[in-house]
Design an enzyme around this catalytic site. Structure first.
Site, PDB file in Angstrom:
ATOM      1  N   GLU A  63       0.100  -1.115   5.637  1.00  0.00           N
ATOM      2  CA  GLU A  63       1.168  -0.726   6.567  1.00  0.00           C
ATOM      3  C   GLU A  63       1.150   0.757   6.857  1.00  0.00           C
ATOM      4  O   GLU A  63       1.419   1.199   7.979  1.00  0.00           O
ATOM      5  CB  GLU A  63       2.532  -1.136   5.990  1.00  0.00           C
ATOM      6  CG  GLU A  63       3.708  -0.974   6.964  1.00  0.00           C
ATOM      7  CD  GLU A  63       4.383   0.394   6.913  1.00  0.00           C
ATOM      8  OE1 GLU A  63       5.283   0.637   7.736  1.00  0.00           O
ATOM      9  OE2 GLU A  63       4.016   1.225   6.051  1.00  0.00           O
ATOM     10  N   GLU A  64       0.808   1.548   5.841  1.00  0.00           N
ATOM     11  CA  GLU A  64       0.856   3.001   5.990  1.00  0.00           C
ATOM     12  C   GLU A  64      -0.181   3.540   6.964  1.00  0.00           C
ATOM     13  O   GLU A  64      -0.062   4.680   7.425  1.00  0.00           O
ATOM     14  CB  GLU A  64       0.684   3.680   4.627  1.00  0.00           C
ATOM     15  CG  GLU A  64       1.837   3.435   3.658  1.00  0.00           C
ATOM     16  CD  GLU A  64       3.129   4.117   4.070  1.00  0.00           C
ATOM     17  OE1 GLU A  64       3.145   4.789   5.117  1.00  0.00           O
ATOM     18  OE2 GLU A  64       4.127   3.979   3.346  1.00  0.00           O
ATOM     19  N   ASP A 118       0.838  -1.204   0.000  1.00  0.00           N
ATOM     20  CA  ASP A 118       0.000   0.000   0.000  1.00  0.00           C
ATOM     21  C   ASP A 118       0.871   1.251   0.000  1.00  0.00           C
ATOM     22  O   ASP A 118       2.061   1.198   0.317  1.00  0.00           O
ATOM     23  CB  ASP A 118      -0.930   0.013   1.212  1.00  0.00           C
ATOM     24  CG  ASP A 118      -0.200   0.209   2.538  1.00  0.00           C
ATOM     25  OD1 ASP A 118       0.824  -0.487   2.749  1.00  0.00           O
ATOM     26  OD2 ASP A 118      -0.627   1.046   3.350  1.00  0.00           O
TER      27      ASP A 118
END
EC number: 3.4.11.4
Length: 415
Positions: A175-176, A80
């Site tokens: 993850e972001e 992502d």
């Protein structure tokens, strides 16, 4: 290096921006576009046991090619991109043989990537850079890491004379927005340890990170006609401003570095009746981290006491939630995994830059789930914005480091 360029560009042109307001995993449907492509690519290069689960977590295996017992290691990246800046319609630009001057990203909008402001650029004079067109982020965070892992696995498959043990690769969504490791099945991954390829400049090797928390603070108010507001109106936006002014001066991201922690106000939206403030809390030191969280509560109580009679109930509601913790506690007992990565870099004539992460990676949470997971450079700079770029040579060096770590793990005597 053209192979790396082509692979990287094929990833970054796919929009995979995540969304913190979504309750699904992955948080956006478009992340599936790259996830499914990666599954097919891993199969096509010869990886085994390629799987993708219902939440888009990808895992694959490169079987050992040695007879003796070798620890199973892993390499992990996320697909992502940050919602901080648009990841749609990415149009990468190739800058061969960078001359050390200004790079015009977008002539029409006069957007310039300049070494006068971004001094790190000068490290890469003579190299090939990949930049944005000034209207989106690039996505090197962390599609550079994915590029490097896939390329390294392909290299090992095509060069069976390089000895290595069993290697697992993992690619994660979200993850972001802090959820990359939430549904990562460590037991299924089956590694003794792993490395995230999610750092920045060449040589970065990190096994310390912030303790992290997020705070959502809601301020209540009372709206009346401004001409008759004397002693009646309560403006929630002004109370939010008072709250921010109670935070320690000089402890913001732009005023701190190294091991220094901070409070970061990143969203503020309000009206007279209600204002919502969102901030993050960061500190490497656990005791200082706890005191920072306590300060949020202390300020809220102070303002609530001030308005207790006038408002009749709490006028400030503070919600603080931990996000992740410093992986150092989990990595130090197996420090040899950091030493192996450091040795790999030194053997490749790369100067290791061992320093604390002023942020977090999937490895932070994975380390606390039983998978010690230091972080290694992926090569990009200026993440999460239009000035993001990555030198192709840095990605190649990251590929070399992955291969060397695999080789050293299978043959530790060559250290």
């Amino acid at each position: 290096m053209q192979h790396i360029i082509d692979r990287f560009i094929s990833y970054v042109v796919i929009d995979t921006e995540s969304d913190s307001n979504s309750q699904t995993t992955p948080s956006t449907k478009k992340q599936w576009d790259l996830a499914n492509k990666l599954v097919e690519e891993l199969k096509s290069i010869g990886m085994k046991d390629v799987t993708i689960d219902k939440k888009a977590y990808i895992m694959a295996t490169l079987p050992s090619n040695v007879d003796h017992k070798v620890p199973t290691i892993g390499f992990i990246s996320h697909f992502d991109t940050s919602p901080d800046f648009s990841g749609a319609n990415v149009k990468p630009q190739i800058v061969p043989n960078y001359d050390g001057g200004d790079i015009v990203l977008n002539a029409e909008q006069n957007i310039i990537l300049s070494p006068k402001y971004f001094k790190d650029l000068l490290q890469y004079k003579g190299q090939t850079l990949i930049t944005t067109d000034g209207t989106t982020l690039l996505g090197a965070d962390d599609k550079a890491g994915i590029t490097e892992i896939v390329t390294a696995m392909e290299f090992l498959i095509n060069n069976p004379e390089i000895e290595h043990g069993k290697i697992r690769v993992g690619f994660t969504p979200d993850e972001e927005i802090g959820r990359g490791a939430h549904h990562f099945d460590v037991e299924k991954f089956g590694c003794d340890w792993a490395y995230t390829m999610d750092g920045s400049q060449v040589g970065e090797l990190e096994y310390e990170n912030f303790n992290a928390a997020g705070a959502k603070i809601t301020f209540k108010g009372k709206s009346v006609h401004p001409g008759y507001a004397k002693d009646k109106m309560i403006n929630s936006m002004l109370i939010a401003n008072d709250f921010i002014n109670e935070l320690p001066k000089g402890e913001t991201p732009q005023e701190t570095r190294g091991y220094e922690g901070f409070f970061h106000v990143h969203h503020l939206k309000g009206s007279i009746e209600e204002t919502v403030l969102e901030l993050i809390i960061r500190d490497h030191n656990k005791k200082k981290f706890e005191k920072r969280k306590e300060l949020i509560d202390k300020i809220a109580k102070k303002i609530n006491k001030k308005f207790a009679k006038k408002f009749g109930e709490d006028i400030v509601i503070a919600e603080v939630k931990d996000q992740y913790y410093n992986m150092k506690e989990k990595v130090l007992p197996v420090k040899h995994i950091v030493d192996t990565a450091e040795t790999a870099m030194k053997q490749l004539k790369i100067k290791p830059l061992i320093k604390p992460i002023r942020g977090g990676t999937d490895g932070c949470q994975l380390s606390y789930k039983g998978l010690p997971c230091p972080n290694i450079f992926a090569g990009g700079h200026n993440f999460h914005g239009k000035y993001e770029y990555v030198p192709v040579e840095s990605m190649q060096k990251a590929v070399d480091v992955i291969v060397k770590i695999a080789e050293l793990t299978a043959n530790p005597i060559i250290k």
